[in-house]
Design an enzyme around this catalytic site. Sequence first.
Site, mmCIF file in Angstrom:
data_model
loop_
_atom_site.group_PDB
_atom_site.id
_atom_site.type_symbol
_atom_site.label_atom_id
_atom_site.label_comp_id
_atom_site.label_asym_id
_atom_site.label_seq_id
_atom_site.Cartn_x
_atom_site.Cartn_y
_atom_site.Cartn_z
ATOM 1 N N LYS A 118 4.156 20.115 -0.627
ATOM 2 C CA LYS A 118 5.186 19.444 -0.029
ATOM 3 C C LYS A 118 6.404 20.483 0.215
ATOM 4 C CE LYS A 118 8.109 15.346 -0.773
ATOM 5 N NZ LYS A 118 8.510 14.155 -1.618
ATOM 6 N N SER A 126 8.007 9.651 -0.004
ATOM 7 C CA SER A 126 8.460 10.512 1.028
ATOM 8 C C SER A 126 7.429 11.645 1.154
ATOM 9 C CB SER A 126 9.704 11.157 0.735
ATOM 10 O OG SER A 126 9.518 11.937 -0.411
ATOM 11 N N SER A 146 7.882 8.211 -4.501
ATOM 12 C CA SER A 146 7.627 9.090 -3.258
ATOM 13 C C SER A 146 6.100 9.644 -3.369
ATOM 14 C CB SER A 146 8.705 10.079 -3.055
ATOM 15 O OG SER A 146 9.696 9.568 -2.385
#
Lengths: 476, 489
Positions: free
Chosen positions: B79, B154, B178
């Site tokens: 990420k 996210s 997330s």
Amino acid sequence: MAKQYETVIGLEVHVELATKTKIFCGCSTAFGGAPNTHTCPVCTGMPGSLPVLNKQVVNYAAAVGLATNCTITQYCKFDRKNYFYPDNPQNYQISQLYLPICRDGHVDIETAAGKKSVGIHEIHMEEDAGKLIHDEWEDCSLVDYNRSGVPLIEIVSEPDMRSAEEVIAYLEKLRMIIQYLGASDCKLNEGSMRADVNLSVREVGASEYGTRTEMKNLNSFRAITHAIEGERERQIDLLESGQQVVQETRRWDDAKEYSYAMRSKEDAQDYRYFPDPDLVPVYISDEWLQQIRDSQPEFREEKMERYRKEFDIPEYDIGIITDSKHLADLFEETVAICGQPKKVSNWLMGETLRLLKEKSMDPEDIVFSPEHLAKLIRLVDSKAINSTVAKKVFEAMFAGNVDPEQYVEEKGLKTVNDEGALRTTIAEVIASNPQSVEDYRNGKEKAIGFLVGQTMKAMKGKADPASVNRILKELL
Amino acid sequence: MDILEYSAVELSAAIREGKVTATDAVEAVLARIDAREKDINAYVTVDREQALRAAASVQEKIEKGELTGPLAGVPVAVKDNMCTEGMLTTCSSKILENFVPTFTSEAVVNLERAGAVIIGKTNMDEFAMGSTTETSAYGVTRNPWNTAHVPGGSSGGSAAAVAAGECFFALGSDTGGSIRQPASFCGVVGLKPTYGTVSRYGLIAYGSSLDQIGPLTKNVTDCAAVLELIASHDTKDSTSVRREDTDFTSALVDDVRGMKIGIPRDYLGDGLDAEVKEAVLAAAKVLEEKGAVVEEFDLSLVEYAIPAYYTIAAAEASSNLERFDGVKYGYRTSSYEGLHNMYKKTRSEGFGAEVKRRIMLGSFVLSSGYYDAYYLKALKVKAMIKKAFDDAFARYDLILGPVAPTTAPRLGESLSDPLKMYLGDIYTISVNLAGLPGISVPCGKDTKGLPIGLQMIADSFQEKKLIQAAYTYEKTKRGCGKWQSNMRQ
């Protein structure tokens, strides 16, 4: 008759702690490196970096708290103080607001007005900011983060002081305590001790405080004294002319000896303090606190008391020597080697202080070792050198911590103790100064002084004046 | 067998056995990226040269027997809020459009040390603020199961990359759901560890007291293997916990007999999509059939989790994001007059709408006069929620429920109504507030063909229970299938 005013002063004193590394990272705290060389992702606020508390900062802060009679907050926390400024790489400063490490202390001071106690509201730990440098040539600002993350404690007093004299006495007292702890060198001119003065005036006898101002950028005791006097007058003038004092922060200009307003209360920022989620609360266990307590040094008052008992030296000397931890250590260590406290004290009180003053140095800057001072005293005692030579040797020691024995050897400064050689020289002096010999024999006692001087000159100073005197009298 | 069909652990075994090489794996992933990225947009950065170099070097070490771990040679996606030295790290924000870190985050260091090969950095909601991966400054990521839908967020890029075969596993971060929610939307396994288990050093903070890094994987076995690697005590992170029980793969046991599982009634009420509810209860039934004791109970306080979370997370974010000011790194506005104007323009232009909204919210709840009423009160609620979970875990080994009220919404549906989007976090955020571990495992599809996730929550440091129950469930093959197979139809 004009109204009588009383000045009310409280201090916020920042002290840079003498840890080797910064408060939240392993970078060096050394002063004066090339810009941004003592930095890492943590103290430059790089994304993803995290702070880890330096335990020694807690030790020092708690030690200062104990020495100033504070209550130690055994469960304390760090908070973030949020404000935007480029010297502050994260745009928040890690400090303590809600649970500072020390609270409710006091120190006792003494001035011409008498003894009094100055309350300490709190002491908290925080990180220092970097330094902005404006490049006039390029018309841009640069920032050096070497100082960013250097540990500070802020000592906040109660508004208990009433004069510049009391403020100086309070600062001297704090400095003494902190220097004795080895927690900081407390140099105002280098910024390792910084004092902000909160001052208000009120009519004598009033029970409410007046509106206060805060004065910053005070880099010497002289500046503090002048700023206090100036601010007192400024506020009284305002009140006398029917105006009001505005609560504001003012900056002292040392060159102009004048302060100007930086920002008023209306522009005061909301720092949005909240507990720093990157740091865990600091729990100072009873054991840890006891360790700190046990390692507290002997402070000045106790030291003075002990000197009075242990050493036969004048009260005046005791006062001067214990005024600096470094000087006191030097004194005690030298006495431990060679005894003779009075002689050790004489060297410190005389030549040492003279040279410090001449070179505008602090006692902390003394480089010669107790071993070498002890050797010097022995050289004089054994009459290996005379006192005039000793002073020269001392100057060399003071400048570069030279070994006095080696120095005397190398420079050939040893007193000539060869009686035969001395007698020969004296005989020659007598022979070549018949007038003085005549004067002496005619009862002019002073004439012998001249003959001693001539002998010392001929011996290049390396004779024992007492021996010269004795032999001269004998031969005459 | 198509190399992309391997799980991460299977791939590494195949490499060690000499059936395929690490380079083959990277090339297969890069080919898949070339084929699918224009539709999916899971990555912000793909570093081909670096990945191929790393694969060659890892392959050599595997052959020499220097790397023997269960993930050696496996391509991984990270990420884009985890710092990677020398590799662009943007947090999917314009304000970090040119930011190349000088150090690598601890979790990624652990992966690299074990021989995993970094393919690139995955797209996310800007600064991890969002539930759809639509707030990225680098375009939306689309759900591989149906590109008209969001992948969740996210960590939407990480979940989509795993689901689409654009990597073998990924790292995400979970502040309020997330990892779990995009895992649920994309039909992959996602685990948020107990707070303090994975070092946050190098993770660009959103809500520091809630953020945790965790794995997104094809199956539970991979999940346990990845967690075992990234869990480490790190002296650079003051909130890192020293744990002795990080042998998570030892919990890959097909057995839930006697395990007590509680389903909060509060999680099954209004707002929960009927199909999701049905799938979750069916999964509970499966576990019951496997020998677990399952019952419903009242957790309480669930309705307070969202306001408490958005107060605390926004407060921390408002401070954490102050460092992005145009002075030291990242985006700086092109023209300005003086410092204050530079700050203002840089931050106005550099941050997106959702980030600004949370900075304003966070600044407000911390401001003088409101701190006690909002921030302190939220901390009290947080403590009460933790207490409610403590009480529940006195009775149950696990708590089971949905991950999200619905399956993946269509693109564009959520951002117009942020409050509704915030409410979508209702089942995941209390886990972060209480610092607990939670897992999302696929438990079926809705009639639109979109994956549904089953959430299980354990007490602090009880990830092994999660892994054991999830593994047992997975063995019954009631998941949602693989996206790759789905696409071949």
